[in-house]
Design an enzyme around this catalytic site. Structure first.
Site, PDB file in Angstrom:
ATOM      1  N   SER A  16       0.848  -1.189   0.000  1.00  0.00           N
ATOM      2  CA  SER A  16       0.000   0.000   0.000  1.00  0.00           C
ATOM      3  C   SER A  16       0.883   1.238   0.000  1.00  0.00           C
ATOM      4  O   SER A  16       1.697   1.430   0.912  1.00  0.00           O
ATOM      5  CB  SER A  16      -0.894   0.018   1.235  1.00  0.00           C
ATOM      6  OG  SER A  16      -1.397   1.330   1.408  1.00  0.00           O
ATOM      7  N   HIS A  41      -1.220  -1.509  -4.151  1.00  0.00           N
ATOM      8  CA  HIS A  41      -2.519  -1.199  -3.548  1.00  0.00           C
ATOM      9  C   HIS A  41      -2.652   0.321  -3.384  1.00  0.00           C
ATOM     10  O   HIS A  41      -1.793   0.965  -2.784  1.00  0.00           O
ATOM     11  CB  HIS A  41      -2.588  -1.919  -2.192  1.00  0.00           C
ATOM     12  CG  HIS A  41      -3.889  -1.837  -1.477  1.00  0.00           C
ATOM     13  ND1 HIS A  41      -4.970  -2.635  -1.780  1.00  0.00           N
ATOM     14  CD2 HIS A  41      -4.279  -1.052  -0.436  1.00  0.00           C
ATOM     15  CE1 HIS A  41      -5.965  -2.351  -0.963  1.00  0.00           C
ATOM     16  NE2 HIS A  41      -5.577  -1.393  -0.138  1.00  0.00           N
ATOM     17  N   MET A  45      -8.995   7.773  -0.091  1.00  0.00           N
ATOM     18  CA  MET A  45      -9.811   8.177   1.069  1.00  0.00           C
ATOM     19  C   MET A  45     -10.383   9.569   0.853  1.00  0.00           C
ATOM     20  O   MET A  45      -9.692  10.451   0.353  1.00  0.00           O
ATOM     21  CB  MET A  45      -8.931   8.189   2.322  1.00  0.00           C
ATOM     22  CG  MET A  45      -8.241   6.868   2.592  1.00  0.00           C
ATOM     23  SD  MET A  45      -7.338   6.934   4.141  1.00  0.00           S
ATOM     24  CE  MET A  45      -6.498   5.343   4.089  1.00  0.00           C
ATOM     25  N   HIS A  74      -8.496   0.697  -3.777  1.00  0.00           N
ATOM     26  CA  HIS A  74      -9.362   0.440  -2.626  1.00  0.00           C
ATOM     27  C   HIS A  74     -10.050   1.757  -2.303  1.00  0.00           C
ATOM     28  O   HIS A  74      -9.427   2.665  -1.754  1.00  0.00           O
ATOM     29  CB  HIS A  74      -8.478  -0.065  -1.468  1.00  0.00           C
ATOM     30  CG  HIS A  74      -9.214  -0.237  -0.172  1.00  0.00           C
ATOM     31  ND1 HIS A  74      -8.555  -0.393   1.036  1.00  0.00           N
ATOM     32  CD2 HIS A  74     -10.548  -0.294   0.124  1.00  0.00           C
ATOM     33  CE1 HIS A  74      -9.449  -0.517   2.008  1.00  0.00           C
ATOM     34  NE2 HIS A  74     -10.664  -0.456   1.483  1.00  0.00           N
ATOM     35  N   MET A  76     -12.092   3.976  -0.293  1.00  0.00           N
ATOM     36  CA  MET A  76     -12.696   4.227   1.020  1.00  0.00           C
ATOM     37  C   MET A  76     -13.412   5.566   0.906  1.00  0.00           C
ATOM     38  O   MET A  76     -12.984   6.584   1.454  1.00  0.00           O
ATOM     39  CB  MET A  76     -11.603   4.250   2.098  1.00  0.00           C
ATOM     40  CG  MET A  76     -11.098   2.853   2.420  1.00  0.00           C
ATOM     41  SD  MET A  76      -9.508   2.856   3.255  1.00  0.00           S
ATOM     42  CE  MET A  76      -8.435   2.978   1.847  1.00  0.00           C
ATOM     43  N   MET A 145     -11.020  -6.152   5.927  1.00  0.00           N
ATOM     44  CA  MET A 145     -10.239  -5.151   6.669  1.00  0.00           C
ATOM     45  C   MET A 145      -9.866  -5.715   8.033  1.00  0.00           C
ATOM     46  O   MET A 145     -10.744  -6.137   8.793  1.00  0.00           O
ATOM     47  CB  MET A 145     -11.058  -3.867   6.880  1.00  0.00           C
ATOM     48  CG  MET A 145     -11.291  -3.015   5.652  1.00  0.00           C
ATOM     49  SD  MET A 145      -9.837  -2.574   4.696  1.00  0.00           S
ATOM     50  CE  MET A 145      -8.832  -1.687   5.895  1.00  0.00           C
ATOM     51  N   PHE A 151      -6.026   4.808   8.259  1.00  0.00           N
ATOM     52  CA  PHE A 151      -4.625   5.103   8.519  1.00  0.00           C
ATOM     53  C   PHE A 151      -3.750   3.850   8.410  1.00  0.00           C
ATOM     54  O   PHE A 151      -4.220   2.748   8.704  1.00  0.00           O
ATOM     55  CB  PHE A 151      -4.467   5.707   9.931  1.00  0.00           C
ATOM     56  CG  PHE A 151      -5.240   6.980  10.085  1.00  0.00           C
ATOM     57  CD1 PHE A 151      -4.697   8.199   9.692  1.00  0.00           C
ATOM     58  CD2 PHE A 151      -6.544   6.950  10.576  1.00  0.00           C
ATOM     59  CE1 PHE A 151      -5.436   9.368   9.798  1.00  0.00           C
ATOM     60  CE2 PHE A 151      -7.296   8.118  10.684  1.00  0.00           C
ATOM     61  CZ  PHE A 151      -6.735   9.332  10.301  1.00  0.00           C
ATOM     62  N   GLY A 153      -0.242   1.689   9.540  1.00  0.00           N
ATOM     63  CA  GLY A 153       0.524   1.467  10.762  1.00  0.00           C
ATOM     64  C   GLY A 153      -0.293   1.123  11.996  1.00  0.00           C
ATOM     65  O   GLY A 153       0.196   1.253  13.119  1.00  0.00           O
ATOM     66  N   ASP A 180      -6.208  -6.560   4.680  1.00  0.00           N
ATOM     67  CA  ASP A 180      -5.652  -5.209   4.661  1.00  0.00           C
ATOM     68  C   ASP A 180      -5.663  -4.630   6.063  1.00  0.00           C
ATOM     69  O   ASP A 180      -6.724  -4.446   6.655  1.00  0.00           O
ATOM     70  CB  ASP A 180      -6.520  -4.363   3.711  1.00  0.00           C
ATOM     71  CG  ASP A 180      -5.963  -2.986   3.464  1.00  0.00           C
ATOM     72  OD1 ASP A 180      -4.897  -2.638   4.010  1.00  0.00           O
ATOM     73  OD2 ASP A 180      -6.617  -2.234   2.701  1.00  0.00           O
ATOM     74  N   GLY A 181      -4.456  -4.350   6.565  1.00  0.00           N
ATOM     75  CA  GLY A 181      -4.340  -3.706   7.873  1.00  0.00           C
ATOM     76  C   GLY A 181      -3.506  -4.508   8.848  1.00  0.00           C
ATOM     77  O   GLY A 181      -3.872  -5.625   9.205  1.00  0.00           O
ATOM     78  N   GLY A 182      -2.357  -3.949   9.214  1.00  0.00           N
ATOM     79  CA  GLY A 182      -1.506  -4.605  10.207  1.00  0.00           C
ATOM     80  C   GLY A 182      -0.842  -5.889   9.719  1.00  0.00           C
ATOM     81  O   GLY A 182      -0.480  -6.744  10.520  1.00  0.00           O
ATOM     82  N   GLY A 202       1.357  -1.987   4.091  1.00  0.00           N
ATOM     83  CA  GLY A 202       1.834  -0.617   3.901  1.00  0.00           C
ATOM     84  C   GLY A 202       3.093  -0.382   4.700  1.00  0.00           C
ATOM     85  O   GLY A 202       4.212  -0.397   4.188  1.00  0.00           O
TER      86      GLY A 202
HETATM   87  C1  DX5 Z   1      -6.081   1.340   5.795  1.00  0.00           C
HETATM   88  C2  DX5 Z   1      -5.683   1.056   4.388  1.00  0.00           C
HETATM   89  C3  DX5 Z   1      -4.571   0.089   4.286  1.00  0.00           C
HETATM   90  C4  DX5 Z   1      -3.326   0.552   4.961  1.00  0.00           C
HETATM   91  C5  DX5 Z   1      -2.585  -0.632   5.451  1.00  0.00           C
HETATM   92  O1  DX5 Z   1      -7.148   2.186   5.803  1.00  0.00           O
HETATM   93  O2  DX5 Z   1      -6.766   0.529   3.644  1.00  0.00           O
HETATM   94  O3  DX5 Z   1      -4.322  -0.331   2.965  1.00  0.00           O
HETATM   95  O4  DX5 Z   1      -2.485   1.305   4.127  1.00  0.00           O
HETATM   96  O5  DX5 Z   1      -1.506  -0.151   6.141  1.00  0.00           O
HETATM   97  P1  DX5 Z   1      -0.669  -1.061   7.144  1.00  0.00           P
HETATM   98  O6  DX5 Z   1      -0.148  -2.225   6.362  1.00  0.00           O
HETATM   99  O7  DX5 Z   1       0.403  -0.123   7.561  1.00  0.00           O
HETATM  100  O8  DX5 Z   1      -1.589  -1.474   8.250  1.00  0.00           O
HETATM  101 ZN    ZN Z   2      -6.380  -0.551   1.623  1.00  0.00          ZN
END
Ligand code: DX5
Ligand code: ZN
Length: 224
Positions: A16, A41, A45, A74, A76, A145, A151, A153, A180-182, A202
């Protein structure tokens, strides 16, 4: 399968760019392309659906000229149907939208497919699997998700990842399940064990100085 989404049967890592240096996006994307990845990715937003603002079609259209990677967008955003066409024109290869803001998911998936690209259906951590059940088989990818979107991180939410198994039971083996996420070298093994095959990361990639090494660490942690 519609469009260029990698065929099922492989594990794909989709970095990402949310954690990349926005002033050097083309170079940043070039680095993960050089590392051998197929997808990138793109987290869009709007400051309404999520409390953050990133970029939109004009930035994607410019990046398209610098990269042959699969552009996994993606969205959002509120009203994804209203903006889908602009993202298609900008050159994305996939549009994933949120079930929470899509009153007619089947229509939107059809619209995306009619443009010749793949469609993803996304659900937030608190959204139950039952919400996507009726439409899941129409999509090419389901995005689970594992953080509250907005965000990079943030910490991985295990309870959200636990939806991967029931979703895999619903969609069978022919639809990708993206998380997606963490996602990092620890959580990659958890989600692939549960049945995910497409991993967004990301911070664990663009937050590290050596992107190739970071990608390798995630890849080595995946359970085939
Ligand atoms: C969150 C995003 C993710 C995000 C993942 O809203 O959709 O794609 O960038 O970031 P990490 O991998 O840092 O959790
Ligand atoms: Zn995403």
């Amino acid at each position: 399968m519609i469009g260029k989404l990698p065929k099922v049967g492989t594990i794909e890592i989709a970095p990402s760019i949310l954690s990349a240096d926005f002033a050097k996006l083309a170079d940043e994307i070039g680095q993960v392309e050089k590392a051998g990845l197929k997808m990138v990715h793109l987290d869009v937003m709007d400051g309404h659906f999520v409390p953050n603002i990133t970029f939109g079609p004009p930035v994607i259209e410019k990046l398209r000229k610098y990269s042959n990677l699969f552009f996994d967008s993606h969205l959002m955003i509120m009203e994804p149907a209203k903006y889908a066409e602009a993202f298609i024109k900008a050159g994305v290869d996939n549009i994933t939208f949120h079930i929470e803001v899509a009153p007619n998911p089947a229509d939107l998936i059809k619209k995306i497919h009619d443009a010749g690209i793949s469609a993803g259906l996304c659900l937030n951590p608190e959204t139950p699997v039952s919400k996507i059940e009726k439409y899941a088989h129409l999509a090419d990818m389901i995005l689970v998700m594992t953080v509250h979107p907005g965000f990079g991180g943030q910490s991985f939410i295990q309870a959200a990842a636990n939806k991967i198994k029931p979703i895999r039971q619903i969609v069978g083996p022919d639809i990708r399940i993206e998380v997606d996420g963490g996602i990092d070298s620890k959580t990659a093994s958890i989600v692939t064990e549960l049945g995910a095959d497409t991993l967004v990361a990301g911070n664990a990639i663009f937050g590290k100085p050596d992107r190739a090494k970071a990608i390798e660490a995630i890849r080595n942690a995946c359970v085939k």
